[in-house]
Design an enzyme around this catalytic site. Sequence first.
Site, short mmCIF file in Angstrom:
data_model
loop_
_atom_site.label_atom_id
_atom_site.label_comp_id
_atom_site.label_asym_id
_atom_site.label_seq_id
_atom_site.Cartn_x
_atom_site.Cartn_y
_atom_site.Cartn_z
N ASP A 469 -21.99 126.62 63.39
CA ASP A 469 -23.43 126.41 63.27
C ASP A 469 -23.96 125.76 64.53
OD1 ASP A 469 -24.05 123.16 62.09
OD2 ASP A 469 -22.04 123.90 62.47
N SER A 470 -25.18 126.13 64.91
CA SER A 470 -25.88 125.55 66.05
C SER A 470 -25.04 125.69 67.32
CB SER A 470 -26.23 124.09 65.74
OG SER A 470 -27.13 123.57 66.68
N ALA A 471 -24.64 124.56 67.92
CA ALA A 471 -23.79 124.63 69.11
C ALA A 471 -22.48 125.33 68.81
CB ALA A 471 -23.54 123.23 69.65
#
Length: 802
Positions: A469-471
């Site tokens: 998720d995200s990074a």
Amino acid sequence: MELAREMRFPVAAGAPGSKKVQEGSKSQRRGRWRKGKAKASRLSHSMDLRTMTQSLVTLAEDNMAFFSSQGPGETARRLSGVFAGVREQALGLEPTLGRLLSVAHLFDLDAETPANGYRSLVHTARCCLGHLLHKSRYVASNRRSIFFRTSHNLAELEAYLAALTQLRALAYYAQHLLATNQPGRLFFEGDERLIADFLHEYVTLHKGCFYGRCLGFQFTPAIRPFLQTISIGLVSFGEHYKRNETGLSVTASSLFTGGRFAIDPELRGAEFERIVQNLDVHFWKAFWNITEIQVLSSLANMASATVRVSRLLSLPPTAFEMPLTADPKVTVTISPPLAHTGPGPVLVRLISYDLREGQDSEELSRLVRSEGPRSLELRSRPQQAPRSRCLVVHIHGGGFVAQTSKSHEPYLKSWAQELGAPILSIDYSLAPEAPFPRALEECFYAYCWAVKHCALLGSTGERICLAGDSAGGNLCFTVSLRAAAYGVRLPDGIMAAYPATMLQATASPSRLLSLMDPLLPLSILSKCVSAYAGGETEDHSDSGQKALGMMGLVQRDTALLFRDLRLGASSWLNSFLELSGHKSHPNSVPIAEPMRCSVSETALAQPEGPLGTDSLKGLTLHDLSLRGSSETPDTPELSLSAEARGHSTPSAINFLLRPEVASEESEAGAELSTKDRVQGVCAAFPEGFHPRRSSHSAKRMTPYSSPIVKNPFMSPLLAPDSMLQTLPPVHIVACALDPMLDDSVMFARRLRSLGQPVTLRVVEDLPHGFLSLAALCHETRQATALCVEHIRLVLNPPGPPV
């Protein structure tokens, strides 16, 4: 004549209005407030924009006339003025929103996925209009009552009027962006002065109104109490953070009992804005790592599924061989991570709902790393489950600067139970102490190790999914790109939740949402990217901005040490690209401890490695392109083709996906004023409109423009077509109200244009990071279940139709 609310009457004991009755009334008012918020949200969905605006203007004029007739009192004057402002801003905003909405469909992935930054901005403005419409109706119905809460309603109206004013400014920015950008693109590319103007406008715009009474108005109502708690904790933490120099002890409970911040939304909003504007990445690293305090992590684990295996492993920095996918008889050497600090172990966490074969082996037990007296240890079990045919390799988010697998352990335990597969979560080193490409090297090394040693993890490795998720989503893409460049086995699919695919400083319509997002303000995004790119290693003299000692964080002077310990450019390139087919000698360079900066790693050893002073800032995309090695003819070439290298510059990347759509978008842009194309951002405002400016004297925000952020291994959206065509099937779950929504939309559009298998699902009314809020409400549980569904599609693909 003053309003009835200003009148006071004595209350007899036990009579209506006594303390006991008032408590009941308070509970009832709270229930009515929640219902009212939900009703306002439904209004914003059910009414068309023009009807909503006309209804709001009619009510505003009626309330304005009423309060103007109430005499010269200050309260009546302010109420009359606020409704006049609502009328003016609503009338000015509606045409701009209508224009954006008329072309927003041109930027969707497809007709079944109506999502992009323009739609999100219009939706957010509609939510604000819906709240004002609901409040205006309430005032019109109750303004004559002696129980009308004048002060409360006035404060809420003024707060939402301020928010509407700033949203109008964002709508003009979006219109200007549409006029000046290239057809078919959500991210602006062109004159860097225009990007600098956008950033300057962001810094000077007032943002406190979005962090006070209006906090999270655009999200589902179940999220807002959590956001309020976080905002109170943030401003309280900011006070403790600054005073920590004097040795102040901070407890977890003291962070969320913010006293005056809890009862004064305006004060909380102003302090929140000050923190967002001025504090550096070390503050956010410390705050985001709060969840790893023993008390909080224990509470989170109590609410999660119970698993048989949760063990922290330390992978030794030893090179090993991997067979090539094209010819398994030929192998390639996978060297340990080397960038910046030399070879060092990589930490990973193995999570499994059942104890499976191999997970209690002596070989795996030798890799176990103790997490303290309260860590979950593996206990023997008479009967073992067979190895699973599947394996999930997980990479956590945290802006490249914070959190660990322990932060994400609660939902990973649920995943392990639902999927029936072991999960290996990678604890990569964090920036700014470990900038790019250290995290990528560690994740790639851990992924290859997992593929080679899947039997130890309780899996046969028949199906492997990369999830993050995200990074972590960014790293999932770049790890796959690197695996393709090496020629080793690719994952069978990728599930990326709200990933970051564009780390270059640029403007986009969804990025404009960062003005009001309490979790991802643009200044924080910029600090995280700068830290990951190696631009946040300089020491600052502000003694009030050092990390908390109680959190076990590395102090600011450690950054200077890491800066001096960077590898030389040539050594770094060799370690990053690993072009020679020779095995590395792990004993040739002293081994460094993994360079994390989190609560779970309270003691870091001093790294030792080759010294070098060359800066990454000077490296270009061409410098980082993979090159073949003529010295190893027996080793398969790991380089990109000359054509791929030639198309690595962002200007040559094909963002124009469908000719017919590009033509429509070009015509839509041509309809806008030609003058907007040559003037600055301020030219987007009509005469007489002035957005509210911040009272905090923040420095001008300059874009971080190092060439390294254009590297496809850092910004996969900028990768050439030849690289993206090597990716396995991609499943993206994004948030409609996320400032990074456009990252997902444009990445999916590029993959779709190349004929690559890709799905994009966009969840409504939830913030960035909903996986960490999986247990919070029904909406977050549904969104998390959607992520699990896509991982299951990778692990158990549907068979061909019979």
